[in-house]
Motif scaffolding. Structure first.
Motif, PDB file in Angstrom:
ATOM      1  N   LYS A  42       0.842  -1.326  -0.032  1.00 11.48           N
ATOM      2  CA  LYS A  42      -0.063  -0.007  -0.060  1.00 11.48           C
ATOM      3  C   LYS A  42       0.788   1.229  -0.141  1.00 11.48           C
ATOM      4  CE  LYS A  42      -2.427   1.628   3.784  1.00 11.48           C
ATOM      5  NZ  LYS A  42      -2.009   2.705   4.142  1.00 11.48           N
ATOM      6  N   GLY A  45       2.412   1.820  -3.260  1.00 12.78           N
ATOM      7  CA  GLY A  45       1.648   2.421  -4.235  1.00 12.78           C
ATOM      8  C   GLY A  45       1.287   3.737  -4.150  1.00 12.78           C
ATOM      9  N   GLU A  46       1.146   4.381  -2.735  1.00 18.60           N
ATOM     10  CA  GLU A  46       1.201   5.558  -2.427  1.00 18.60           C
ATOM     11  C   GLU A  46       2.370   6.511  -3.061  1.00 18.60           C
ATOM     12  OE1 GLU A  46       0.276   6.046   1.619  1.00 18.60           O
ATOM     13  OE2 GLU A  46      -1.582   5.215   1.546  1.00 18.60           O
ATOM     14  N   GLU A  49       1.726   7.067  -6.689  1.00 18.54           N
ATOM     15  CA  GLU A  49       1.036   8.035  -6.858  1.00 18.54           C
ATOM     16  C   GLU A  49       1.590   9.335  -6.667  1.00 18.54           C
ATOM     17  OE1 GLU A  49      -2.763   7.782  -4.543  1.00 18.54           O
ATOM     18  OE2 GLU A  49      -3.027   5.779  -4.949  1.00 18.54           O
ATOM     19  N   GLY A  50       2.443   9.590  -5.569  1.00 17.68           N
ATOM     20  CA  GLY A  50       3.314  10.758  -5.307  1.00 17.68           C
ATOM     21  C   GLY A  50       4.189  11.079  -6.558  1.00 17.68           C
ATOM     22  N   GLY A  52       3.580  10.381  -9.464  1.00 15.24           N
ATOM     23  CA  GLY A  52       2.674  10.514 -10.379  1.00 15.24           C
ATOM     24  C   GLY A  52       2.315  12.230 -10.349  1.00 15.24           C
ATOM     25  N   TRP A  53       2.055  12.786  -9.140  1.00 10.61           N
ATOM     26  CA  TRP A  53       1.850  14.063  -8.925  1.00 10.61           C
ATOM     27  C   TRP A  53       3.133  14.797  -9.367  1.00 10.61           C
ATOM     28  CZ3 TRP A  53       3.897  17.930  -6.218  1.00 10.61           C
ATOM     29  CH2 TRP A  53       3.390  19.413  -6.067  1.00 10.61           C
ATOM     30  N   ILE A  87       8.436   4.922 -12.423  1.00 16.37           N
ATOM     31  CA  ILE A  87       7.181   4.329 -12.228  1.00 16.37           C
ATOM     32  C   ILE A  87       7.033   3.142 -12.927  1.00 16.37           C
ATOM     33  CG2 ILE A  87       4.556   4.729 -12.666  1.00 16.37           C
ATOM     34  CD1 ILE A  87       5.186   7.743 -12.157  1.00 16.37           C
TER      35      ILE A  87
END
Length: 131
Positions: A42, A45-46, A49-50, A52-53, A87
């Motif tokens: 998890k 995964g976060e 996501e970071g 990605g930002w 990524i």
């Protein structure tokens, strides 16, 4: 909001994100190497996501600073390219459940990228505030 204000606000957000993310990433690297559990998956995964930002931020910054600071735009273009590659590697590592690979990517690719981004972000803020 004009472009200068947008650059300052989003760059300050990116700077704050990196200040929070770097210590958390160091902890995640250790826990990923030592423990193989659902929380790590998890957390990874976060982290993705970071990233990605940060990729979206880098893409936006290329365009926002291109006319006034072309050398900075080049840095952000490289960050976006590097993040995309990282990524894809992390997704592949997750798909193969290769915790060692994921930890290595975070330590040897993500941490240096974050440090470089933090330095360039500081330069961007300094240049924009003093022009």
């Amino acid at each position: 909001m004009n472009d200068k204000e947008a650059v300052i606000l989003t760059t300050q957000e990116a700077e704050k994100y990196l200040e929070r993310a770097m210590p958390a990433l160091k902890e995640l690297i250790v826990s990923t190497r030592e423990f193989h559990n659902e929380d790590n998956i998890k957390d990874v995964g976060e982290a993705v996501e970071g990233l990605g930002w940060l990729s979206q931020y880098s893409h936006s910054m290329q365009h926002l600073v291109a006319s006034g600071y072309p050398e900075m735009a080049g840095h952000f273009a490289q960050f976006e390219k590097d993040i995309s590659f990282i990524i894809s590697q992390m997704v592949e590592g997750s798909r193969n459940q290769d915790q060692v690979l994921i930890a290595d990517i975070m330590e040897y690719e993500v941490m240096p990228l974050f440090e470089a981004m933090k330095e360039i972000i500081g330069q961007v803020l300094h240049k924009i505030r003093h022009h």
